[in-house]
Motif scaffolding. Structure first.
Motif, PDB file in Angstrom:
ATOM      1  N   CYS A 180       0.821  -1.216   0.000  1.00  0.00           N
ATOM      2  CA  CYS A 180       0.000   0.000   0.000  1.00  0.00           C
ATOM      3  C   CYS A 180       0.854   1.265   0.000  1.00  0.00           C
ATOM      4  N   HIS A 181       2.067   1.148   0.486  1.00  0.00           N
ATOM      5  CA  HIS A 181       2.946   2.312   0.591  1.00  0.00           C
ATOM      6  C   HIS A 181       3.776   2.534  -0.676  1.00  0.00           C
ATOM      7  N   SER A 182       3.663   1.614  -1.624  1.00  0.00           N
ATOM      8  CA  SER A 182       4.356   1.784  -2.906  1.00  0.00           C
ATOM      9  C   SER A 182       3.512   1.180  -4.021  1.00  0.00           C
ATOM     10  N   CYS A 183       2.270   1.569  -4.059  1.00  0.00           N
ATOM     11  CA  CYS A 183       1.303   1.001  -4.993  1.00  0.00           C
ATOM     12  C   CYS A 183       1.558   1.494  -6.421  1.00  0.00           C
ATOM     13  N   SER A 184       1.734   0.553  -7.327  1.00  0.00           N
ATOM     14  CA  SER A 184       2.016   0.914  -8.724  1.00  0.00           C
ATOM     15  C   SER A 184       0.749   1.347  -9.476  1.00  0.00           C
ATOM     16  N   TYR A 185      -0.420   1.228  -8.829  1.00  0.00           N
ATOM     17  CA  TYR A 185      -1.674   1.618  -9.478  1.00  0.00           C
ATOM     18  C   TYR A 185      -2.102   3.038  -9.104  1.00  0.00           C
ATOM     19  N   LYS A 186      -1.315   3.730  -8.345  1.00  0.00           N
ATOM     20  CA  LYS A 186      -1.652   5.100  -7.927  1.00  0.00           C
ATOM     21  C   LYS A 186      -1.253   6.071  -9.040  1.00  0.00           C
ATOM     22  N   LYS A 187      -2.112   6.171 -10.030  1.00  0.00           N
ATOM     23  CA  LYS A 187      -1.873   7.068 -11.160  1.00  0.00           C
ATOM     24  C   LYS A 187      -3.209   7.402 -11.801  1.00  0.00           C
ATOM     25  N   SER A 188      -3.234   8.470 -12.575  1.00  0.00           N
ATOM     26  CA  SER A 188      -4.480   8.895 -13.225  1.00  0.00           C
ATOM     27  C   SER A 188      -4.955   7.875 -14.246  1.00  0.00           C
ATOM     28  N   GLU A 189      -4.042   7.366 -15.038  1.00  0.00           N
ATOM     29  CA  GLU A 189      -4.404   6.370 -16.049  1.00  0.00           C
ATOM     30  C   GLU A 189      -4.433   5.018 -15.357  1.00  0.00           C
ATOM     31  N   TYR A 221     -13.360  11.884   0.017  1.00  0.00           N
ATOM     32  CA  TYR A 221     -13.012  12.803   1.099  1.00  0.00           C
ATOM     33  C   TYR A 221     -12.584  14.127   0.485  1.00  0.00           C
ATOM     34  N   GLY A 222     -13.015  15.229   1.069  1.00  0.00           N
ATOM     35  CA  GLY A 222     -12.637  16.543   0.573  1.00  0.00           C
ATOM     36  C   GLY A 222     -13.569  17.104  -0.474  1.00  0.00           C
ATOM     37  N   ILE A 223     -14.652  16.422  -0.774  1.00  0.00           N
ATOM     38  CA  ILE A 223     -15.595  16.876  -1.811  1.00  0.00           C
ATOM     39  C   ILE A 223     -16.126  18.273  -1.509  1.00  0.00           C
ATOM     40  N   GLU A 224     -16.262  18.592  -0.210  1.00  0.00           N
ATOM     41  CA  GLU A 224     -16.818  19.911   0.155  1.00  0.00           C
ATOM     42  C   GLU A 224     -15.938  21.053  -0.344  1.00  0.00           C
ATOM     43  N   LYS A 225     -14.679  20.791  -0.659  1.00  0.00           N
ATOM     44  CA  LYS A 225     -13.768  21.825  -1.169  1.00  0.00           C
ATOM     45  C   LYS A 225     -13.966  22.084  -2.654  1.00  0.00           C
ATOM     46  N   THR A 226     -14.779  21.270  -3.334  1.00  0.00           N
ATOM     47  CA  THR A 226     -14.946  21.395  -4.780  1.00  0.00           C
ATOM     48  C   THR A 226     -16.127  22.263  -5.189  1.00  0.00           C
ATOM     49  N   GLY A 227     -16.996  22.603  -4.252  1.00  0.00           N
ATOM     50  CA  GLY A 227     -18.194  23.363  -4.605  1.00  0.00           C
ATOM     51  C   GLY A 227     -19.325  22.471  -5.079  1.00  0.00           C
ATOM     52  N   SER A 274      -5.664  13.197  -2.725  1.00  0.00           N
ATOM     53  CA  SER A 274      -4.280  12.962  -3.141  1.00  0.00           C
ATOM     54  C   SER A 274      -3.939  11.483  -3.278  1.00  0.00           C
ATOM     55  N   MET A 275      -4.647  10.609  -2.596  1.00  0.00           N
ATOM     56  CA  MET A 275      -4.341   9.177  -2.658  1.00  0.00           C
ATOM     57  C   MET A 275      -4.677   8.556  -4.015  1.00  0.00           C
ATOM     58  N   LEU A 276      -5.302   9.331  -4.894  1.00  0.00           N
ATOM     59  CA  LEU A 276      -5.551   8.821  -6.248  1.00  0.00           C
ATOM     60  C   LEU A 276      -4.244   8.604  -7.001  1.00  0.00           C
ATOM     61  N   THR A 277      -3.269   9.443  -6.733  1.00  0.00           N
ATOM     62  CA  THR A 277      -2.047   9.398  -7.528  1.00  0.00           C
ATOM     63  C   THR A 277      -0.773   9.189  -6.715  1.00  0.00           C
ATOM     64  N   LYS A 278      -0.880   9.079  -5.411  1.00  0.00           N
ATOM     65  CA  LYS A 278       0.331   8.790  -4.633  1.00  0.00           C
ATOM     66  C   LYS A 278      -0.002   7.861  -3.475  1.00  0.00           C
ATOM     67  N   SER A 279       0.967   7.060  -3.129  1.00  0.00           N
ATOM     68  CA  SER A 279       0.779   6.108  -2.040  1.00  0.00           C
ATOM     69  C   SER A 279       0.939   6.809  -0.700  1.00  0.00           C
ATOM     70  N   CYS A 280       0.321   6.236   0.315  1.00  0.00           N
ATOM     71  CA  CYS A 280       0.427   6.804   1.659  1.00  0.00           C
ATOM     72  C   CYS A 280       1.724   6.351   2.326  1.00  0.00           C
ATOM     73  N   MET A 281       2.197   7.169   3.215  1.00  0.00           N
ATOM     74  CA  MET A 281       3.395   6.835   3.982  1.00  0.00           C
ATOM     75  C   MET A 281       2.999   5.877   5.108  1.00  0.00           C
ATOM     76  N   PRO A 282       3.877   4.946   5.452  1.00  0.00           N
ATOM     77  CA  PRO A 282       3.547   4.054   6.569  1.00  0.00           C
ATOM     78  C   PRO A 282       3.584   4.798   7.902  1.00  0.00           C
ATOM     79  N   SER A 283       2.858   4.293   8.850  1.00  0.00           N
ATOM     80  CA  SER A 283       2.893   4.848  10.204  1.00  0.00           C
ATOM     81  C   SER A 283       4.294   4.670  10.773  1.00  0.00           C
ATOM     82  N   HIS A 284       4.710   5.620  11.593  1.00  0.00           N
ATOM     83  CA  HIS A 284       6.014   5.519  12.266  1.00  0.00           C
ATOM     84  C   HIS A 284       6.044   4.318  13.215  1.00  0.00           C
ATOM     85  N   TYR A 285       4.867   3.848  13.610  1.00  0.00           N
ATOM     86  CA  TYR A 285       4.769   2.758  14.578  1.00  0.00           C
ATOM     87  C   TYR A 285       4.486   1.399  13.931  1.00  0.00           C
ATOM     88  N   ARG A 286       4.454   1.356  12.605  1.00  0.00           N
ATOM     89  CA  ARG A 286       4.092   0.118  11.906  1.00  0.00           C
ATOM     90  C   ARG A 286       4.983  -1.052  12.297  1.00  0.00           C
TER      91      ARG A 286
END
Length: 165
Positions: free
Chosen positions: A30-39, A50-56, A101-113
């Motif tokens: 999940c932290h290096s997902c090769s599918y995190k891209k627009s295409e 999440y964040g839809i309220e910022k789009t109007g 942002s998670m559409l195009t980039k992977s999340c960072m792992p927790s420091h406690y993972r």
């Protein structure tokens, strides 16, 4: 559950959900997902928006909102067949990427993972629930708030039943 029991807790008092969102025990992939891209290779991508309220967007977000991204002609045809069964709002991919942002980039792992998985492997006398709870204890105040909300909901149901007689 198969035995007929039902489990329902708000996100803020469920240690599993809280730690999932804190990225404590996601798979390494999940932290290096090769599918995190627009295409995408799929015809459609669906996710929480999440964040839809910022789009109007004029659609109410109470209870959550899903994002549907069409990637192919087949996906467009599938969406065309179902779109009249729900309310939708069209926006651009740039806006979607801006607020999700998670559409195009992977999340960072927790420091406690690593610590979590070390504890999990070493645990002989603790349950998974106890280990998860130790990383993100739910404050008593939130547990009480959750119970009070349930009581309020039950009270409203009983009141509405009394009024309908």
């Amino acid at each position: 559950f198969q035995n007929g029991q039902f489990y329902s807790e708000p996100m803020y008092v469920d240690a599993y959900v809280k730690n999932f969102h804190a990225r404590l025990f996601l798979r390494l992939s999940c932290h290096s997902c090769s599918y995190k891209k627009s295409e995408r290779e799929s015809d459609i991508t669906m996710s929480d928006f999440y964040g839809i309220e910022k789009t109007g967007c004029p659609i109410t977000t109470e209870g959550g909102l899903s994002m549907v991204i069409v990637h192919s002609a087949k996906g467009a045809e599938m969406f065309k067949k179902i779109k009249n069964h729900f309310e939708y709002y069209q926006t651009t991919m740039n806006i979607a990427k801006e607020v999700q942002s998670m559409l195009t980039k992977s999340c960072m792992p927790s420091h406690y993972r690593d610590c979590f998985f070390d504890d999990l492997l070493k645990a002989e006398d603790k349950t998974l629930q106890q280990i998860v709870n130790s990383y993100s204890p739910i404050p008593l105040k939130l547990k009480i708030r959750s119970k009070m909300k349930r009581i309020t909901i039950i009270r409203k149901i009983v009141q509405s039943l009394k009024c309908s007689k």
